[in-house]
Scaffold this motif. Structure first.
Motif, PDB file in Angstrom:
ATOM      1  N   LYS A 205       0.841  -1.234   0.068  1.00 28.24           N
ATOM      2  CA  LYS A 205       0.167  -0.082  -0.151  1.00 28.24           C
ATOM      3  C   LYS A 205       0.859   1.352  -0.106  1.00 28.24           C
ATOM      4  O   LYS A 205       0.475   2.113  -0.637  1.00 28.24           O
ATOM      5  CB  LYS A 205      -0.944   0.043   1.214  1.00 28.24           C
ATOM      6  N   HIS A 206       1.901   1.238   0.634  1.00 26.14           N
ATOM      7  CA  HIS A 206       2.772   2.471   0.888  1.00 26.14           C
ATOM      8  C   HIS A 206       3.508   2.688  -0.253  1.00 26.14           C
ATOM      9  O   HIS A 206       3.560   3.634  -0.708  1.00 26.14           O
ATOM     10  CB  HIS A 206       3.913   2.045   1.961  1.00 26.14           C
ATOM     11  N   ALA A 207       3.980   1.478  -1.249  1.00 29.72           N
ATOM     12  CA  ALA A 207       4.510   1.618  -2.463  1.00 29.72           C
ATOM     13  C   ALA A 207       3.561   2.232  -3.488  1.00 29.72           C
ATOM     14  O   ALA A 207       4.107   3.126  -4.252  1.00 29.72           O
ATOM     15  CB  ALA A 207       5.051   0.240  -2.860  1.00 29.72           C
ATOM     16  N   LEU A 208       2.484   1.795  -3.483  1.00 27.87           N
ATOM     17  CA  LEU A 208       1.358   2.102  -4.525  1.00 27.87           C
ATOM     18  C   LEU A 208       1.210   3.701  -4.049  1.00 27.87           C
ATOM     19  O   LEU A 208       0.712   4.338  -5.232  1.00 27.87           O
ATOM     20  CB  LEU A 208      -0.175   1.177  -4.177  1.00 27.87           C
ATOM     21  N   GLU A 209       1.050   4.087  -3.014  1.00 29.62           N
ATOM     22  CA  GLU A 209       0.681   5.543  -2.953  1.00 29.62           C
ATOM     23  C   GLU A 209       1.795   6.385  -3.187  1.00 29.62           C
ATOM     24  O   GLU A 209       1.614   7.548  -3.726  1.00 29.62           O
ATOM     25  CB  GLU A 209       0.348   5.922  -1.485  1.00 29.62           C
ATOM     26  N   SER A 210       2.997   5.920  -2.986  1.00 29.10           N
ATOM     27  CA  SER A 210       4.288   6.538  -3.496  1.00 29.10           C
ATOM     28  C   SER A 210       4.148   6.586  -5.049  1.00 29.10           C
ATOM     29  O   SER A 210       4.480   7.683  -5.876  1.00 29.10           O
ATOM     30  CB  SER A 210       5.363   5.814  -3.185  1.00 29.10           C
ATOM     31  N   LEU A 211       3.987   5.483  -5.872  1.00 34.47           N
ATOM     32  CA  LEU A 211       3.764   5.584  -7.230  1.00 34.47           C
ATOM     33  C   LEU A 211       2.699   6.403  -7.690  1.00 34.47           C
ATOM     34  O   LEU A 211       3.013   7.099  -8.505  1.00 34.47           O
ATOM     35  CB  LEU A 211       3.528   4.043  -7.850  1.00 34.47           C
TER      36      LEU A 211
END
Length: 240
Positions: free
Chosen positions: A100-106
């Protein structure tokens, strides 16, 4: 996003590499998008791979947020640096939060760095890829950028002492053209295509590498299929 820690750390790393007179050969950096999100995908042969893969993005004035195991963030030295550089901790038992963290960053326009082999390849050959990078790219609607590193294992890898005293070690970096990740395609098929692209880049990096082992005792960093003494995948499997 302010980067009060990341840029000074990059500067310190570049200073160290200059002092060691590392011969860094990076080609293909123009394939990294100048803006917008992307998943940077690299092979994994060294504890320092995130530094060198991140260097490939500097010509485009981009910083990469790498996904790394949570224990690195708990270390008394690396932890504050990893958190300050806004890298993404991964708890392998509860990976949903990291995803989820990575998806938000992307989605916010960041580049997220992923090592889809998950662990360092002790044979220095490409292991199988997990599909998480492809799924992230699909869900965020961003491209995958393949990267291959070679020579980093000579500085610090699993089962070997750090080698920061020997200078002039070449490090070869190859960045390939982006791999699209359409939402309507099977993530496994995208992952196979991505792995093939990284494999091709790795072979290019190995062919361009300017040094060979100095002798049998120095051939540990070369895979068996290239004439080195690194353990094969089969030998590693039997030893466990």
């Amino acid at each position: 996003m302010a980067d009060l820690v990341y840029r000074p750390v990059v500067g310190a790393a570049l200073g160290l590499f200059k002092a060691l007179d590392l011969k860094i050969d990076c080609q293909g950096a123009e394939n990294i998008p100048r803006s917008g999100g992307a998943v940077l995908v690299s092979n994994h042969i060294s504890y320092l791979d995130f530094i060198f893969a991140g260097l490939a993005a500097l010509p485009q004035k981009r910083l990469v947020r790498f996904m790394a195991k949570e224990s690195v963030f708990r270390h008394r030295i690396s932890g504050p640096l990893m958190r300050g550089m806004k890298h993404i901790p991964v708890d392998r038992k509860q990976g949903e939060a990291a995803y989820k963290h990575a998806l938000e960053s992307l989605r916010s326009g960041e580049i997220v760095g992923v090592f889809p082999e998950a662990t360092i390849s002790e044979s220095f050959t490409l292991k199988s890829f997990k599909s998480g990078a492809a799924r992230l790219a699909q869900e965020a609607g961003v491209p995958l950028v393949p990267v291959a590193l070679w020579g980093t294992q000579r500085l610090w890898t699993k089962g070997r002492p750090r080698n920061f005293r020997r200078s002039h070690i070449p490090v070869t970096i190859r960045v390939g053209e982006p791999v699209e990740a359409p939402a309507d395609q099977y993530a496994g098929a995208i992952t196979r295509r991505l792995r093939e692209r990284v494999q091709g880049l790795l072979e290019d990096a190995q062919a361009a590498y300017p040094q060979r082992p100095a002798g049998p005792a120095d051939s540990w960093w070369l895979p068996a299929h290239l004439g080195g003494t690194a353990p094969t995948v089969e030998e590693l499997r039997e030893s466990r």
